[in-house]
Design a protein around this motif. Sequence first.
Motif, mmCIF file in Angstrom:
data_model
loop_
_atom_site.group_PDB
_atom_site.id
_atom_site.type_symbol
_atom_site.label_atom_id
_atom_site.label_comp_id
_atom_site.label_asym_id
_atom_site.label_seq_id
_atom_site.Cartn_x
_atom_site.Cartn_y
_atom_site.Cartn_z
ATOM 1 N N LEU A 1 -9.195 -3.733 -8.001
ATOM 2 C CA LEU A 1 -8.151 -2.610 -8.840
ATOM 3 C C LEU A 1 -8.358 -1.393 -8.062
ATOM 4 O O LEU A 1 -7.566 -0.563 -8.062
ATOM 5 C CB LEU A 1 -8.562 -2.706 -10.054
ATOM 6 N N ALA A 2 -9.439 -1.341 -7.220
ATOM 7 C CA ALA A 2 -9.341 0.147 -6.500
ATOM 8 C C ALA A 2 -8.437 0.364 -5.296
ATOM 9 O O ALA A 2 -8.489 1.559 -4.928
ATOM 10 C CB ALA A 2 -10.902 0.111 -6.000
ATOM 11 N N LEU A 3 -7.882 -0.850 -4.962
ATOM 12 C CA LEU A 3 -6.803 -0.814 -3.901
ATOM 13 C C LEU A 3 -5.554 0.066 -4.473
ATOM 14 O O LEU A 3 -4.798 0.519 -3.528
ATOM 15 C CB LEU A 3 -6.503 -2.057 -3.406
ATOM 16 N N VAL A 4 -5.523 0.141 -5.763
ATOM 17 C CA VAL A 4 -4.358 1.042 -6.387
ATOM 18 C C VAL A 4 -4.949 2.626 -6.470
ATOM 19 O O VAL A 4 -5.967 2.821 -6.800
ATOM 20 C CB VAL A 4 -4.098 0.550 -7.583
ATOM 21 N N PRO A 5 -4.358 3.438 -5.635
ATOM 22 C CA PRO A 5 -4.886 4.852 -5.559
ATOM 23 C C PRO A 5 -4.937 5.340 -6.987
ATOM 24 O O PRO A 5 -4.039 5.123 -7.809
ATOM 25 C CB PRO A 5 -3.584 5.613 -4.790
ATOM 26 N N GLY A 6 -5.884 6.190 -7.164
ATOM 27 C CA GLY A 6 -6.160 6.635 -8.525
ATOM 28 C C GLY A 6 -7.158 6.050 -9.086
ATOM 29 O O GLY A 6 -7.801 6.514 -10.257
ATOM 30 N N THR A 7 -7.552 4.743 -8.956
ATOM 31 C CA THR A 7 -8.325 3.911 -9.933
ATOM 32 C C THR A 7 -9.874 4.420 -9.530
ATOM 33 O O THR A 7 -10.658 4.501 -10.553
ATOM 34 C CB THR A 7 -8.170 2.508 -9.540
ATOM 35 N N ASP B 1 0.824 -1.156 0.124
ATOM 36 C CA ASP B 1 -0.061 -0.067 -0.010
ATOM 37 C C ASP B 1 0.944 1.188 -0.222
ATOM 38 O O ASP B 1 0.557 2.157 -0.675
ATOM 39 C CB ASP B 1 -0.884 0.104 1.138
ATOM 40 N N GLU B 2 2.021 1.286 0.641
ATOM 41 C CA GLU B 2 2.953 2.390 0.750
ATOM 42 C C GLU B 2 3.471 2.498 -0.627
ATOM 43 O O GLU B 2 3.842 3.662 -1.018
ATOM 44 C CB GLU B 2 4.078 2.457 1.998
ATOM 45 N N ALA B 3 3.819 1.484 -1.209
ATOM 46 C CA ALA B 3 4.727 1.594 -2.331
ATOM 47 C C ALA B 3 3.810 2.187 -3.522
ATOM 48 O O ALA B 3 4.329 2.746 -4.706
ATOM 49 C CB ALA B 3 4.991 0.144 -2.791
ATOM 50 N N MET B 4 2.610 2.052 -3.503
ATOM 51 C CA MET B 4 1.761 2.509 -4.217
ATOM 52 C C MET B 4 1.024 4.017 -4.384
ATOM 53 O O MET B 4 0.508 4.510 -5.099
ATOM 54 C CB MET B 4 0.412 1.623 -4.822
ATOM 55 N N ARG B 5 1.580 4.706 -3.278
ATOM 56 C CA ARG B 5 1.243 5.913 -2.946
ATOM 57 C C ARG B 5 2.064 6.740 -3.491
ATOM 58 O O ARG B 5 2.787 7.726 -2.672
ATOM 59 C CB ARG B 5 1.277 6.065 -1.215
ATOM 60 N N SER B 6 1.998 7.015 -4.827
ATOM 61 C CA SER B 6 2.974 7.998 -5.572
ATOM 62 C C SER B 6 2.144 8.843 -6.610
ATOM 63 O O SER B 6 1.241 8.244 -6.985
ATOM 64 C CB SER B 6 4.166 7.280 -6.134
ATOM 65 N N VAL B 7 2.872 9.907 -6.920
ATOM 66 C CA VAL B 7 2.202 10.874 -7.866
ATOM 67 C C VAL B 7 1.940 9.996 -9.185
ATOM 68 O O VAL B 7 1.200 10.260 -10.083
ATOM 69 C CB VAL B 7 2.761 12.144 -8.057
ATOM 70 N N ALA B 8 3.025 9.486 -9.584
ATOM 71 C CA ALA B 8 3.179 8.833 -10.953
ATOM 72 C C ALA B 8 2.291 7.669 -11.117
ATOM 73 O O ALA B 8 1.357 7.491 -12.190
ATOM 74 C CB ALA B 8 4.601 8.068 -11.226
ATOM 75 N N VAL B 9 1.901 6.927 -10.091
ATOM 76 C CA VAL B 9 1.030 5.894 -10.071
ATOM 77 C C VAL B 9 -0.371 6.297 -10.245
ATOM 78 O O VAL B 9 -1.117 5.953 -10.812
ATOM 79 C CB VAL B 9 1.050 4.645 -8.680
ATOM 80 N N ILE B 10 -0.635 7.605 -9.479
ATOM 81 C CA ILE B 10 -1.937 7.904 -9.452
ATOM 82 C C ILE B 10 -2.466 8.678 -10.851
ATOM 83 O O ILE B 10 -3.407 8.661 -11.485
ATOM 84 C CB ILE B 10 -2.138 9.197 -8.360
ATOM 85 N N GLY B 11 -1.317 9.262 -11.291
ATOM 86 C CA GLY B 11 -1.505 9.818 -12.654
ATOM 87 C C GLY B 11 -1.755 8.694 -13.893
ATOM 88 O O GLY B 11 -2.857 9.196 -14.444
ATOM 89 N N TRP B 12 -1.185 7.519 -13.877
ATOM 90 C CA TRP B 12 -1.592 6.761 -14.777
ATOM 91 C C TRP B 12 -2.894 5.910 -14.398
ATOM 92 O O TRP B 12 -3.684 5.893 -15.440
ATOM 93 C CB TRP B 12 -0.482 5.390 -14.646
ATOM 94 N N THR B 13 -3.136 5.767 -13.106
ATOM 95 C CA THR B 13 -4.339 5.275 -12.999
ATOM 96 C C THR B 13 -5.406 5.910 -13.132
ATOM 97 O O THR B 13 -6.714 5.633 -13.703
ATOM 98 C CB THR B 13 -4.662 4.556 -11.375
ATOM 99 N N MET B 14 -5.333 7.395 -12.990
ATOM 100 C CA MET B 14 -6.575 8.343 -13.188
ATOM 101 C C MET B 14 -6.816 8.407 -14.759
ATOM 102 O O MET B 14 -7.726 8.304 -15.202
ATOM 103 C CB MET B 14 -5.840 9.908 -12.916
ATOM 104 N N LEU B 15 -5.808 8.315 -15.441
ATOM 105 C CA LEU B 15 -5.796 8.321 -17.034
ATOM 106 C C LEU B 15 -6.343 7.193 -17.663
ATOM 107 O O LEU B 15 -7.281 7.167 -18.343
ATOM 108 C CB LEU B 15 -4.365 8.920 -17.564
ATOM 109 N N LEU B 16 -5.670 6.172 -17.488
ATOM 110 C CA LEU B 16 -6.243 4.788 -17.946
ATOM 111 C C LEU B 16 -7.620 4.152 -17.661
ATOM 112 O O LEU B 16 -8.394 3.888 -18.390
ATOM 113 C CB LEU B 16 -4.975 3.626 -17.736
#
Length: 267
Positions: free
Chosen positions: A159-165, A109-124
């Motif tokens: 999949l919602a466990l990944v921030p931004g999804t 959970d901590e490893a996925m809390r990054s701006v890049a991850v959120i950016g990709w999940t928001m977009l995709l």
Amino acid sequence: MTLFQLFMVAAIQGLTEFLPVSSSGHLVLLPALTGGPDQGLAIDVAVHVGTLIAVVLYFRADVKIALLGAGRLARGRVDTQGAFLALCLILSTIPVIVAGLIIKLTGLDEAMRSVAVIGWTMLLFGLVLFWADKIGTTEKTSEAWSIKDAMIMGLAQILALVPGTSRSGITITAARRLGYDRESAAKLSMLMSIPTILASGALLSLDVIQQANWAIARDGLIAAAFAFVAALVALSLMMRLLRSISFTPYVVYRVLLGVVLLIYAYA
């Protein structure tokens, strides 16, 4: 936390929890982009409680039916609408509980809390929602919810466990792809949020109990109240708008935010 900080956290959680734009992604971004302090687990629990009360109040008739049905389900009977609804809600929640525990225990959970991850999940996942909404039929209503569809939506919820999804976004996407009309897709997603929020809140509470004090409790009550009002407004507005518009405005917002975040992350 200051009153303004509590208001910001609660407003973001309340306004985005039920919109398909990811509340967790916005909450992670708040300290990352503003440089302010992280709200902490206690406030996370409090704002989740606020949004939970809002969705229960808004769908109180369906919640009452499910609760009455849960009593019959506990006795091994699935012979009423309420019992079947309760069964579907339970089955749709099991996958995300199991996956959530695994992610928490492994520290992912901590490893996925990054701006890049959120950016990709928001977009995709914004684009996936657009695709599902455009090709999805409207042959099913919420009354036609089946065990099979509940399980599919439950698996998608992982999949919602990944921030931004976005929990609501991915479950609405699954429902639209399964043929549910927009209002029914949103309604089923909101009902699924009740046991999911309860489960995540209970998990977070285990960590909060050890650090609780009167100051945190006071801040939590204020944050919960703010989140309740914001969530009720957002939920009411979305359900009304879905009678006349598609999910495209939310998709546009997700795509634009995703692009901005990716530029920020990789610049």
